[in-house]
Write an enzyme that holds these catalytic residues in place. Structure first.
Site, PDB file in Angstrom:
ATOM      1  N   LYS A 114       0.857  -1.183   0.000  1.00 28.09           N
ATOM      2  CA  LYS A 114       0.000   0.000   0.000  1.00 28.09           C
ATOM      3  C   LYS A 114       0.886   1.223   0.000  1.00 28.09           C
ATOM      4  CE  LYS A 114      -4.533   0.793   0.332  1.00 28.09           C
ATOM      5  NZ  LYS A 114      -5.649  -0.131   0.029  1.00 28.09           N
TER       6      LYS A 114
HETATM    7  N1  GLU Z   1      -7.322  -0.099  -3.279  1.00 28.89           N
HETATM    8  C1  GLU Z   1      -8.052  -1.294  -3.517  1.00 28.89           C
HETATM    9  C2  GLU Z   1      -8.089  -2.160  -2.261  1.00 28.89           C
HETATM   10  O1  GLU Z   1      -7.980  -1.659  -1.180  1.00 28.89           O
HETATM   11  C3  GLU Z   1      -7.561  -2.029  -4.762  1.00 28.89           C
HETATM   12  C4  GLU Z   1      -6.143  -2.501  -4.724  1.00 28.89           C
HETATM   13  C5  GLU Z   1      -5.651  -3.057  -6.056  1.00 28.89           C
HETATM   14  O2  GLU Z   1      -6.414  -3.165  -6.999  1.00 28.89           O
HETATM   15  O3  GLU Z   1      -4.465  -3.355  -6.099  1.00 28.89           O
HETATM   16  O4  GLU Z   1      -8.316  -3.336  -2.331  1.00 28.89           O
END
Ligand code: GLU
Length: 424
Positions: A114
Site C-alpha cells: 500500500k
Molecule cells: N485499493 C483497492 C483495495 O484496497 C484495490 C487494490 C488493487 O487493486 O491493487 O483493495
C-alpha cells in the site's frame, strides 16, 4: 519551524492496532507457529519519501508519502495508493497487511502493499495533483514494477492518477510499461470492468447473502456510506437490481428518503458537482446518523473505524457489506454478531477491485485482452468461491466470518512461508 513529521495520525495508529489484533486472534485460532505469526506482524519493508510540489501560488510544499510492502511471499506487492490527510506509516502498514490477507483469500498470486501521500487532494488543482503524482512515482520508483509491486487506485486516486504513474515509470525506463499499475483507463492498457469491480463484486456477495438468509431483494432496503468509486457503484448496482436505496452519503453528509432514491439521478447530480445532501427532496443526515438508519443492507464504503463499540449496538441492519477497508472494529464485530447481523468482512467484500486488478495485470503481461463477460464471469467465480470458503470455515470452527476470512488468508501465506523457509 517544527521538525518535519513522517506522518502520524490517530486513525493510522488505531488501524494498525486493529490489524495486528486481528492477526493475533486469527493466528491463535489457527495455532500458528509463533515464529511465523510474529514475522507477519511486521512489514517486510517501508519507504518514506518527501514529495516536493510547486503549488499554483508559487510556493513549494513538501508532502510526506510512503510505500509499504507487508509481505511478498506469494508474488509481487499489490495495493492502492491513497491521497488523504490521514496517510501515515501506520495507516499504510495496516492497509498493506489487509492487502496480504485479501490477495491470499482470493487466491491471487500477489503479496500485500500500500502507499499514500498525506495531502488534501480534493482541494488541489489538477496540475498540482499531476506534479505530486509524478514526483511521488519517481521517489518510489525503486520499489515498483510489474514483477515487484503494482499500485492501483484507492481513496482520492483514480484512472487519471494511474495514467500519470504509468507514464512517469515508462519515461524512466524508456518504453511503455502498462503492467506497472492497475486501474488504468482502457485506452492505456486498462481492463474492462475494473472501475466498477469493487462495487459490483460487493453487490454480487450481497445478493448471495440475501439468498442465504431468505430476504427478497425486491423488498430489501440499503444504506450506503461513501460515494466514491466503491460506494457510488455499489449503490447504483443495488438500485439497478431493484433494491430500495434509502440513504447515501459523501464526506460532507448524507441524504435520506425512506421511499428510495433514484441512484442514476444521484450520480448525475454528483457528477455535476453537487453534494449528496443537496439532492432534491431528501432529508439531510450526518454520516454518523446515516449508519443508524434501520435497513436490510448497510454498506460502509467510506473510511476505517466507522462502526465501533460506541455505535454498534444502535446499528439496525440484516447484512453488513463492507466496501471500505477496516470500517468495523473487532469489538463492534462482536456486538453485531450478537445481534445476528450477517457480515461480509472487508477483505472479502471489497476484494472485487484487486481481483479485477489481477485480471488487468494478467492481460497487460500477456498482451491479450478479454471481453467484459469473461471478466465478469471470472470475477464472480473467484469471489463466490472465497465467499463459500469463508462461510464453510466459519461454520466448521464456530468463528465469525471476519475471523474465517482472516484465517484463510493468513494460513495460505503462512504455509507458503513455511515451505520457502527462512533466508539465509
Ligand atoms: N485499493 C483497492 C483495495 O484496497 C484495490 C487494490 C488493487 O487493486 O491493487 O483493495
Amino acid at each position: 519551524m517544527p521538525f518535519p513529521s513522517w506522518g502520524e495520525s490517530q486513525e493510522g495508529q488505531s488501524m494498525l492496532k486493529e490489524a495486528v489484533e486481528q492477526l493475533d486472534r486469527a493466528a491463535s485460532l489457527l495455532g500458528l507457529d509463533p515464529n511465523l505469526a510474529d514475522r507477519l506482524r511486521y512489514p517486510k519493508r517501508a519507504l518514506v519519501v518527501t514529495v516536493p510540489v510547486r503549488m499554483d501560488d508559487g510556493r513549494v510544499v513538501s508532502f510526506t508519502g510512503n510505500r509499504v510492502h507487508h509481505n511478498l511471499t506469494l508474488g509481487p506487492g499489490k495495493g492502492g495508493i491513497r491521497y488523504a490527510p490521514t496517510v501515515s506509516l501506520e495507516e499504510t502498514t495496516a492497509l498493506a497487511m489487509w492487502m496480504t490477507w485479501k490477495c491470499a483469500l482470493m487466491n491471487i498470486p500477489f503479496g500485500g502493499a500500500k502507499g499514500g501521500v498525506c495531502c488534501d487532494a480534493p482541494r488541489m488543482s489538477r496540475r498540482e495533483l499531476q506534479a505530486l503524482t509524478r514526483r511521488y512515482t519517481s521517489e518510489i520508483f525503486m520499489l515498483i514494477g510489474p514483477e515487484k509491486d503494482i499500485p492501483a487506485p484507492d481513496m482520492y486516486t483514480n484512472e487519471q492518477t494511474m495514467s500519470w504513474i504509468m507514464d512517469t515509470y515508462s519515461m524512466q525506463v524508456g518504453y511503455s510499461v502498462p503492467g506497472v499499475v492497475t486501474g488504468k483507463p482502457v485506452s492505456v492498457g486498462g481492463s474492462l470492468g475494473r472501475r466498477e469491480a469493487t462495487g459490483v463484486g460487493l453487490c454480487n456477495l450481497v445478493f448471495a447473502s440475501l439468498l442465504l438468509i431468505g430476504l427478497d431483494p425486491g423488498k430489501a432496503t440499503a444504506v450506503v456510506q461513501g460515494f466514491g468509486n466503491v460506494g457510488s457503484v455499489a449503490a447504483l448496482e443495488l438500485w439497478k437490481r431493484k433494491v430500495r436505496v434509502i440513504a447515501v452519503s459523501d464526506v460532507d453528509g448524507g441524504a435520506y428518503d425512506p421511499k428510495g432514491i433514484d441512484m442514476e439521478a444521484m450520480i448525475l447530480h454528483t457528477e455535476a458537482g453537487g453534494k449528496v445532501s443537496g439532492f432534491p427532496g431528501v432529508k439531510p443526515v450526518s454520516n454518523m446518523e446515516l449508519l443508524e438508519i434501520p435497513c436490510d443492507i448497510l454498506v460502509p464504503a467510506a473510511t476505517a473505524g466507522q462502526i465501533t463499540k460506541e455505535n454498534a449496538s444502535r446499528i439496525r441492519c440484516r447484512i453488513l457489506a463492507e466496501g471500505a477497508n477496516g470500517p468495523t472494529t473487532l469489538e463492534a464485530d462482536e456486538i453485531l454478531q450478537g445481534k445476528g447481523v450477517f457480515i461480509i468482512p472487508d477483505i472479502l467484500g471489497n476484494a472485487g477491485g484487486v481481483t479485477a486488478s489481477y485480471f488487468e495485470w494478467v492481460q497487460d503481461t500477456q498482451k491479450f485482452f478479454w471481453d467484459l463477460p469473461e471478466i465478469q464471469r471470472q470475477l464472480s467465480r473467484i469471489m463466490l468461491r472465497a465467499f463459500d470458503e469463508v462461510l464453510a470455515l466459519s461454520k466448521e470452527k464456530g468463528v465469525s466470518h471476519r475471523m474465517a476470512a482472516l484465517m484463510i488468508g493468513i494460513s495460505r501465506v503462512a504455509e507458503a512461508m513455511r515451505f520457502r523457509g527462512l533466508y539465509p
